[in-house]
Design a protein around this motif. Structure first.
Motif: not given
Length: 486
Positions: A342-349, A375-382, A400-401, A449-459
């Motif tokens: 769909r054109g969404i960038k997915v970085r996998m490690d 995808v819904r909250y960060a957008g398809e370009d993120s 992480a988004d 399930l653990e939820l954390r804030s991401r450095n630089g913004g995001g979840l």
């Protein structure tokens, strides 16, 4: 004829010094008592306390009625010893009196001393038994009789007597304490302890008839709480326990039938709602309306279909699929491929291979929910980051988004169904079931399930799964590297 002066002189010359007895010391140990928490042990503790108090009460009652008879017997023995000693001293030859005193001390443990005004005395213990004894001895020997528990440095049962009733000179006669103290106390203690132990064993058997059925009931209730059907409880035993077991079995059967009806309703909803939505979407695309309107209406139809899917997923309850070994990196690569198309960038490690026992279909659904949220909250370009790692007996799957994220104070609340954070994600749609579904699926794997804030913004949403081999209960981690999360 008064013979007390010669006897007094001979007694003073014949008696040797006696060593002072060693003082005794008592140490009192303090014990910590902890009240039990279960009904079984609370009831057992109360019954044991009641039995102990009852045994102690009956012991005191027996002692109360036994003490007068024992006091009379001991008083008769003391009076007889005093009278025999007086007669022996009066009638013995003068040159044989010293020998008599030595024999009494060596063979009978008795000591005889003349009384002096300067004698250091300690009174007898002030107990009911001792008072009964002294009163009876005075009645037999006379009111002038005195008693002591210690004369100078010698402990024992001391009683005074006179060689002649008209004589004012007193003599002290010591009897060993063992002759006065109650004998057989150890036997009484052993028999009383044995009776108490037998009563406690019987009490435990009685209480266990209540505790064991309640334990089985609590275990079955936990099975019901986990969404499964519990085993049938035996409807036997005391009437109250059998009634509770019967009511529980009836409740479990009603819940099982309700669950079956729910599954039937969900199947009907899936057919009766999604089929018209599919026809509606087809009609919209063929309506000839402007493309902008068509795309907006199709997006609304897709959102309705997604919400229905979330309701169906949440209504299914805990997954019943059995665990099977799955390679997490391969599973996540397969899940991420449609998003890449769909054109969404997915970085996998991820490591090369990490096998974990999972329920594959529910876990796929949980990871897709997290990625759809990203995808819904960060957008398809993120870009979305997928990270797989192993640490301390757990497999970690992180999604992480770079969206608006969730405030720390609201992270626990967002796990509940039908909860949305309008302030941070006001332009989004949904029923608020995504994280609740993920939470339930992860819990079925005995993970978290653990939820954390991401450095630089995001979840950062991190799924923790226990690693264990299906056969030996331990992990198989075949990886040459162990990546760290962002």
């Amino acid at each position: 004829m008064n013979r007390s002066p010669p006897v007094k002189a001979e007694l003073s010359a014949a008696l040797a010094e006696e060593p002072a007895p060693r003082p005794s010391a008592w140490r009192v140990a303090s014990l910590s008592h902890f009240l039990p928490r279960t009904l079984l042990w609370q009831t057992f503790f109360l019954i044991a306390l009641l039995l102990t108090l009852a045994l102690a009460t009956w012991s005191q009652i027996f002692r109360h009625f036994e003490e007068p008879a024992r006091a009379r017997n001991l008083a008769q023995m003391v009076a007889s010893v005093v009278n025999l000693t007086r007669t022996a001293l009066i009638n013995s030859e003068t040159e044989r009196r010293t020998e008599l005193l030595i024999e009494l001390a060596a063979l009978e443990g008795m000591r005889i001393y003349p009384a002096e005004a300067s004698d250091e005395l300690e009174p007898l213990p002030d107990t009911r038994a001792m008072k009964l004894l002294t009163d009876e001895v005075r009645r037999q020997l006379g009111t002038h009789t005195r008693f002591a528990s210690r004369w100078k440095t010698l402990d024992g049962f001391w009683v005074s007597f006179r060689l002649d009733p008209d004589d004012e000179q007193d003599f002290w006669l010591m009897l060993p304490s063992e002759r006065i103290e109650q004998t057989g106390a150890l036997e009484w203690l052993v028999w009383g302890g044995g009776a108490l132990l037998a009563a406690l064993i019987g009490a435990y058997m009685i209480v266990s008839r209540i505790g064991v059925p309640l334990h089985n009931l609590a275990r079955a209730a936990r099975v019901v709480g986990s969404g499964r059907t519990p085993p049938h409880l035996p409807e036997k035993g005391p009437l109250e326990i059998a009634t509770v077991a019967k009511a529980f079995n009836q409740m479990a059967g009603d819940l099982a039938r309700t669950d079956a009806d729910r599954a039937l309703i969900l199947a009907g909803v899936s057919h009766d709602l999604r089929t018209p939505l599919a026809r509606l979407r087809l009609g919209i695309e063929m309506s000839g309306a402007p493309d902008t309107d068509v795309r907006a209406m199709v997006a609304d139809v897709e959102e309705m279909d997604r919400i229905i899917g979330q309701f169906l997923d949440f209504g299914r309850g805990e997954p019943q699929e059995p665990l099977q070994m799955e390679d997490l990196p391969a599973l996540l690569a397969d899940i991420a491929e449609p998003y890449r198309l769909r054109g969404i960038k997915v970085r996998m490690d991820a490591p090369k291979n990490l096998e974990v026992p999972v329920r594959t279909l529910p876990l796929r659904r949980a990871i897709r929910n997290l990625m759809d949220n990203a995808v819904r909250y960060a957008g398809e370009d993120s870009p979305i980051s997928l990270i797989v790692s192993a640490r301390e007996g757990e497999a970690l799957i992180e999604v992480a988004d770079r969206g608006p994220g969730i405030p720390e104070a609201d992270m626990d609340r967002m796990r509940h169904p039908f909860t949305r954070l309008e302030e941070a994600r006001s332009n989004t749609k949904g029923a608020g079931l995504g994280l609740a579904i993920v939470e339930r699926i992860v819990a079925s794997h005995k993970g978290r399930l653990e939820l954390r804030s991401r450095n630089g913004g995001g979840l950062r949403a991190i799924i923790h799964l226990p690693i264990q081999d299906a056969r030996r209960g331990r992990a198989r981690l075949l990886a040459s590297d162990d990546p760290a999360g962002e």
